[in-house]
Design an enzyme around this catalytic site. Structure first.
Site, mmCIF file in Angstrom:
data_model
loop_
_atom_site.group_PDB
_atom_site.id
_atom_site.type_symbol
_atom_site.label_atom_id
_atom_site.label_comp_id
_atom_site.label_asym_id
_atom_site.label_seq_id
_atom_site.Cartn_x
_atom_site.Cartn_y
_atom_site.Cartn_z
ATOM 1 N N LYS A 186 0.339 36.452 9.594
ATOM 2 C CA LYS A 186 -0.723 37.177 8.914
ATOM 3 C C LYS A 186 -1.293 36.364 7.734
ATOM 4 O O LYS A 186 -0.717 35.353 7.339
ATOM 5 C CB LYS A 186 -0.186 38.530 8.423
ATOM 6 C CG LYS A 186 0.377 39.399 9.547
ATOM 7 C CD LYS A 186 -0.679 39.732 10.604
ATOM 8 C CE LYS A 186 -0.313 40.952 11.424
ATOM 9 N NZ LYS A 186 0.516 40.649 12.617
HETATM 10 C C1 LIG Z 1 1.140 41.999 13.352
HETATM 11 C C2 LIG Z 1 0.678 43.324 13.813
HETATM 12 C C3 LIG Z 1 1.537 44.422 13.845
HETATM 13 C C4 LIG Z 1 3.010 44.343 13.579
HETATM 14 O O1 LIG Z 1 3.392 43.721 12.404
HETATM 15 P P1 LIG Z 1 4.822 42.984 12.306
HETATM 16 O O2 LIG Z 1 4.974 42.807 10.835
HETATM 17 O O3 LIG Z 1 4.715 41.695 13.042
HETATM 18 O O4 LIG Z 1 5.838 43.883 12.871
HETATM 19 C C5 LIG Z 1 1.009 45.651 14.226
HETATM 20 N N1 LIG Z 1 -0.270 45.789 14.568
HETATM 21 C C6 LIG Z 1 -1.128 44.756 14.555
HETATM 22 C C7 LIG Z 1 -2.556 44.990 14.939
HETATM 23 C C8 LIG Z 1 -0.674 43.484 14.211
HETATM 24 O O5 LIG Z 1 -1.515 42.450 14.257
#
Ligand SMILES: *Cc1c(COP(=O)(O)O)cnc(C)c1O
Length: 392
Positions: A186
């Site tokens: 992210k």
């Molecule tokens: C990354 C992501 C998640 C989950 O996040 P994590 O921290 O990796 O568990 C959920 N929804 C979307 C749209 C994402 O891009």
């Protein structure tokens, strides 16, 4: 968009401080921790950005989505309406609660179409979960109105859009509950973590207890003596993630500014070459983590991709993206058309997703980094120009 590229001495100092003080647990030990609560500082910083009343840090975005669903009272067999274009974690969170994912259509911005969500509402619907994908907001005014009209909570999956806004309001802070992620892919990362927002004290309380074995958190009592509320799980973060998160959020304005400056240049080059960028409900609030162009046809997108690759910068076609498009998830397809906790799952066969396919097969995608060299920028621009020439 991986946020570890901006790690520096501030993160080293923040993590080292926690280790040196040997105070790794975010709860308890109130008498010996000198009033230092790093996870709480992270929550306070996130809450301020979100504009929400309550923030709760969790061990991942996935954990945050599961906890959000629990917080609004999701039970096995309930239906949750969401998008076929999302990271699989959205659907996994629904399934982890024993609930049934109901996938809607996309609007021209590639977001869940509020009109299609409305058509899918049934007596079993428990919540609607729009997803803000690749930097851009869904049509939150329409979802807010839909939630009001049917008395259904809106859970924003804002995992990908930390810092993004819609009409001046922070994504994640608009719905009844909203979730951010700080995983390694992210815009900002602390290793792994998530964050939940809500303005509803009751929902916050249930989420706060659930994420930590039912503990009713209090600084008046020792840990274990504070009382319990129901069953829970362990989705806590540690003080190290808390310390890193506070540093990360301080860097958010600078990270967004860099991404937006890079994206502006690239999109302008694409437009000059005749390409159409992905339309948005609020382009100003875009986190600019990705550049997407919409080609006239699936065939044109393929031609674009081939030429861009030959020019030295690869791009994806979103319909081929196995991480972000439900058509590719075998586990989901296998649970289609079955009895399920007193309900019945719809068919999740790829053929049922022709509307999404029509849009996603025309969408080409480039990921941006916070730190992009002049050379990378030039390569991407040249690839986009070659792609446009081949496809249009
Ligand atoms: C990354 C992501 C998640 C989950 O996040 P994590 O921290 O990796 O568990 C959920 N929804 C979307 C749209 C994402 O891009």
């Amino acid at each position: 968009m991986a946020g570890s590229e901006i790690f520096g001495s501030e993160e080293i100092k923040a993590a080292t401080d926690v280790i040196e003080r040997k105070m790794i647990h975010r709860y308890g030990s109130h008498d010996i921790r000198g009033g230092i609560y790093r996870a709480e500082e992270f929550e306070a910083a996130a809450r301020e950005i979100s504009g929400a009343k309550y923030a709760l840090a969790l061990s991942s975005g996935t954990a945050a989505l599961i906890t959000a669903l629990k917080g609004i009272g999701t039970e096995p067999g309930d239906e949750i309406i969401t998008s076929p274009f999302t990271f699989i974690a959205t659907v996994e969170a629904i399934v982890a609660c024993g609930a049934i994912p109901i996938l809607g259509d996309l609007d021209e911005t590639l977001s869940l179409d509020p009109a299609s969500a409305e058509r899918l509402i049934s007596p079993r619907t428990r919540a609607i979960m729009p997803v803000h994908m690749f930097g851009a907001a869904t049509d939150m005014d329409k979802f807010t109105a839909l939630g009001k009209k049917y008395s259904l909570p809106i859970i924003e999956d804002a995992c990908e859009v930390v810092g993004g806004t819609y009409k001046g309001r922070a994504l994640g802070g608009i719905g009844d509950v909203g979730a951010w992620s700080f995983d390694p892919n992210k815009t900002l990362t602390v290793g792994e973590a998530g964050m939940l927002f809500t303005n509803d004290r009751d929902i916050w309380f249930k989420m706060d207890c659930y994420h930590d074995h039912g503990h009713i958190h209090s600084k008046e009592h020792d840990r274990g003596a504070e009382g319990k509320f129901g069953f829970g799980v362990n989705y806590r973060i540690s003080e190290i993630q808390g310390a890193l998160g506070t540093v990360a959020l301080k860097k958010l304005p600078q990270a967004l500014a860099a991404l937006r400056a890079a994206k502006k240049k690239i999109v302008e080059a694409g437009e000059a070459a005749g390409l159409t960028p992905r339309p948005m409900h609020d382009a100003e609030g875009d986190t600019a983590s990705h550049v997407i162009f919409i080609l006239p046809s699936a065939e044109a997108a393929k031609k674009f991709q081939k030429a861009a690759k030959e020019a030295g910068s690869g791009c994806g076609i979103i319909s081929e993206n196995t991480w972000h498009y439900a058509k590719h998830w075998k586990a989901l397809e296998e649970m289609g058309g079955k009895e399920y906790f007193g309900g019945r799952t719809p068919s999740y066969a790829p053929e049922t997703m022709t509307q999404a396919e029509g849009l996603l097969s025309r969408a080409v995608l480039f990921g941006l980094n916070i730190k992009m060299s002049g050379d990378e920028m030039e390569k991407m621009t040249a690839a986009i120009q070659s792609g446009a020439k081949a496809a249009l």
